[in-house]
Design a protein around this motif. Structure first.
Motif, PDB file in Angstrom:
ATOM      1  N   LEU A 178       0.834  -1.208   0.462  1.00 31.03           N
ATOM      2  CA  LEU A 178      -0.187  -0.435   0.209  1.00 31.03           C
ATOM      3  C   LEU A 178       0.452   1.432   0.334  1.00 31.03           C
ATOM      4  O   LEU A 178      -0.051   2.481   0.159  1.00 31.03           O
ATOM      5  CB  LEU A 178      -0.871  -0.190   0.951  1.00 31.03           C
ATOM      6  N   GLY A 179       1.615   1.453  -0.144  1.00 31.68           N
ATOM      7  CA  GLY A 179       2.848   2.495  -0.076  1.00 31.68           C
ATOM      8  C   GLY A 179       3.595   3.094   0.772  1.00 31.68           C
ATOM      9  O   GLY A 179       4.152   3.570   1.235  1.00 31.68           O
ATOM     10  N   HIS A 180       3.109   2.046   2.031  1.00 32.12           N
ATOM     11  CA  HIS A 180       3.541   2.412   3.137  1.00 32.12           C
ATOM     12  C   HIS A 180       4.966   1.972   3.837  1.00 32.12           C
ATOM     13  O   HIS A 180       5.266   1.616   2.591  1.00 32.12           O
ATOM     14  CB  HIS A 180       2.897   1.799   4.306  1.00 32.12           C
ATOM     15  N   HIS A 181       5.783   2.993   4.403  1.00 30.87           N
ATOM     16  CA  HIS A 181       7.516   2.942   5.149  1.00 30.87           C
ATOM     17  C   HIS A 181       7.187   2.126   5.990  1.00 30.87           C
ATOM     18  O   HIS A 181       6.895   1.979   7.343  1.00 30.87           O
ATOM     19  CB  HIS A 181       7.857   4.252   4.551  1.00 30.87           C
ATOM     20  N   ALA A 182       6.536   1.002   6.062  1.00 32.02           N
ATOM     21  CA  ALA A 182       6.403   0.139   6.866  1.00 32.02           C
ATOM     22  C   ALA A 182       8.406  -1.192   7.851  1.00 32.02           C
ATOM     23  O   ALA A 182       8.948  -1.145   7.097  1.00 32.02           O
ATOM     24  CB  ALA A 182       5.832  -0.903   7.077  1.00 32.02           C
ATOM     25  N   LYS A 183       8.586  -0.558   9.020  1.00 29.45           N
ATOM     26  CA  LYS A 183       9.828  -1.749   9.813  1.00 29.45           C
ATOM     27  C   LYS A 183       8.928  -2.717  10.537  1.00 29.45           C
ATOM     28  O   LYS A 183       9.027  -2.689  11.605  1.00 29.45           O
ATOM     29  CB  LYS A 183      10.175  -1.428  10.226  1.00 29.45           C
ATOM     30  N   VAL A 184       9.455  -3.389  10.624  1.00 28.50           N
ATOM     31  CA  VAL A 184       9.425  -4.736  11.659  1.00 28.50           C
ATOM     32  C   VAL A 184      11.063  -4.709  12.611  1.00 28.50           C
ATOM     33  O   VAL A 184      11.874  -4.855  12.394  1.00 28.50           O
ATOM     34  CB  VAL A 184       9.473  -6.270  11.526  1.00 28.50           C
ATOM     35  N   ILE A 185      10.962  -4.293  13.891  1.00 26.01           N
ATOM     36  CA  ILE A 185      11.298  -4.519  14.989  1.00 26.01           C
ATOM     37  C   ILE A 185      11.216  -5.843  15.974  1.00 26.01           C
ATOM     38  O   ILE A 185      10.179  -5.379  16.375  1.00 26.01           O
ATOM     39  CB  ILE A 185      11.370  -3.176  15.446  1.00 26.01           C
ATOM     40  N   ALA A 186      12.019  -6.350  16.293  1.00 23.16           N
ATOM     41  CA  ALA A 186      11.556  -7.671  17.120  1.00 23.16           C
ATOM     42  C   ALA A 186      12.560  -7.245  18.544  1.00 23.16           C
ATOM     43  O   ALA A 186      13.953  -6.831  18.489  1.00 23.16           O
ATOM     44  CB  ALA A 186      12.120  -8.878  16.435  1.00 23.16           C
ATOM     45  N   PRO A 187      12.156  -7.777  19.711  1.00 14.99           N
ATOM     46  CA  PRO A 187      13.071  -7.008  20.690  1.00 14.99           C
ATOM     47  C   PRO A 187      14.214  -8.309  20.603  1.00 14.99           C
ATOM     48  O   PRO A 187      14.994  -6.904  21.511  1.00 14.99           O
ATOM     49  CB  PRO A 187      11.966  -7.129  21.743  1.00 14.99           C
ATOM     50  N   THR A 188      14.834  -9.267  20.715  1.00 16.43           N
ATOM     51  CA  THR A 188      15.579  -9.908  20.462  1.00 16.43           C
ATOM     52  C   THR A 188      14.989 -10.988  19.245  1.00 16.43           C
ATOM     53  O   THR A 188      14.471 -10.681  18.566  1.00 16.43           O
ATOM     54  CB  THR A 188      15.337 -10.711  21.504  1.00 16.43           C
ATOM     55  N   ASP A 189      16.633 -11.900  19.362  1.00 13.40           N
ATOM     56  CA  ASP A 189      16.027 -12.196  17.915  1.00 13.40           C
ATOM     57  C   ASP A 189      15.410 -13.577  18.925  1.00 13.40           C
ATOM     58  O   ASP A 189      14.420 -13.387  19.609  1.00 13.40           O
ATOM     59  CB  ASP A 189      18.002 -13.723  18.178  1.00 13.40           C
ATOM     60  N   TYR A 190      15.651 -14.810  16.985  1.00 16.49           N
ATOM     61  CA  TYR A 190      14.479 -15.063  17.094  1.00 16.49           C
ATOM     62  C   TYR A 190      15.276 -16.443  16.515  1.00 16.49           C
ATOM     63  O   TYR A 190      16.439 -16.386  15.762  1.00 16.49           O
ATOM     64  CB  TYR A 190      13.209 -14.889  16.524  1.00 16.49           C
ATOM     65  N   PRO A 191      14.424 -18.241  16.120  1.00 18.80           N
ATOM     66  CA  PRO A 191      14.867 -19.192  15.494  1.00 18.80           C
ATOM     67  C   PRO A 191      14.758 -18.890  14.257  1.00 18.80           C
ATOM     68  O   PRO A 191      14.443 -18.418  13.414  1.00 18.80           O
ATOM     69  CB  PRO A 191      13.145 -20.396  16.063  1.00 18.80           C
TER      70      PRO A 191
END
Length: 336
Positions: free
Chosen positions: A43-56
């Motif tokens: 949809l044209g958004h400037h999105a970012k996923v932030i994970a607090p820590t690492d993951y598998p």
């Protein structure tokens, strides 16, 4: 608070958006987060996923994973993204303490906060809430949020569908839990129609163990499994030395508690592990037994009735002893 009309108006124009989820993210946390991410970028958004820590590592195949910011490894970049965000989506958690130090930044942010979650007793920090404790997964709620509240079903492409399918698959224990309703199966069918390759996703998640993980699992079952038949309960508990011996990585302990629960007579299973700074507990139960009540009442935790977690600052031996001492209180429920 933010009403739906105002939220849709906000999302009608490109926005800076942060999506975050709980620490040590599992399949539902990353599946729901990356599913929403892959939808919003279309949809044209400037999105970012932030994970607090690492993951598998077995979750790293998800589309968009290469764009995920891990807060503990990129603190300054994550802080800047939160500070500049117009909207912060909070997925698969409902209390800011669940995202560790990142919670302070999110709490202080002037961005609108949208909670999408299925856990009990949400904290009142959000501006818009999509919350249902009966949902089997947050990924299910993200699907409903897109279809029923945001619209644009045509943007549920293969990438979105694959991530949401992974979230539902893992949090429903491969569609085995009681809240895996007919509606959940209809959603899953839609996701497969949209491009999610169900057998491949299952293979990527469940058939990608390292040799160390399998040897660790064997060690736990052979040496660390204790059955308490008078309470229909099973416990597996491991020390820091055990963790170091098998070079256990993030995600390697996931699902081990379910092996204890798979024993025919067992109604309650606990996996108790000694970490660097505290002891962690994962409880699983069958039927109506309230595993979450034990975690909330005694181990500073909570979760769902049949799947919950907690923690303690006591020693491993003390935590195991405390857990055992609690069982007489629940004996009638455990043996009925």
């Amino acid at each position: 608070m933010l009403d739906l009309a105002s939220l849709k108006e906000l999302l009608a124009q490109p926005q800076k958006i942060v999506i975050t989820t709980h620490h040590k993210p599992d399949g539902d946390a990353m599946g729901s987060s990356l599913g929403l991410y892959n939808y919003l970028v279309q949809l044209g958004h400037h999105a970012k996923v932030i994970a607090p820590t690492d993951y598998p590592d077995f979750l790293s195949w998800m589309p968009g994973n290469e764009e995920v910011i891990i807060y503990t490894e990129n603190t300054e970049e994550a802080a800047l993204l939160v500070a500049e965000a117009a909207i912060i989506f909070c997925l698969d958690f409902n209390h800011l303490s669940r995202i560790n130090q990142l919670g302070e930044l999110v709490g202080a942010s002037k961005a609108y906060k949208v909670m999408i979650d299925h856990h009990l007793e949400p904290q009142d920090f959000d501006d818009y809430r999509c919350w249902n404790i009966n949902a089997c997964a947050t990924a299910q709620l993200v699907y409903g949020f897109i279809i029923n509240e945001l619209g644009y079903k045509e943007y549920i492409n293969k990438d979105v569908a694959s991530c949401l399918y992974a979230g539902i698959l893992t949090d429903s224990a491969s569609f085995r839990l009681p809240n895996t309703t007919a509606e959940v199966h209809r959603i899953v069918a839609d996701l497969i129609d949209a491009g999610a390759v169900n057998w491949r996703i299952h293979d990527l998640i469940y058939n990608s163990s390292s040799e160390n993980r399998l040897r660790f699992l064997g060690y736990c079952l052979a040496n660390k499994l204790e059955i308490l038949p008078e309470y229909n309960t099973a416990i597996i508990y491991v020390s820091k030395a055990d963790i170091q011996q098998f070079n256990v990585n993030t995600g390697d302990t996931e699902g081990i508690v379910n092996y204890a629960l798979s024993i025919a007579s067992i109604r309650l299973a606990a996996f108790i592990v000694e970490r660097k700074d505290m002891v962690k507990l994962s409880l699983r139960s069958k039927g109506e037994f309230p595993a979450n009540e034990i975690c909330k009442k005694y181990f500073s935790g909570g979760g769902h009735r049949n799947a919950s977690g907690g923690q303690s600052n006591k020693s491993l031996d003390e935590v195991v002893a405390e857990f055992k001492s609690i069982l007489p209180e629940y004996k009638k429920l455990l043996i009925q």
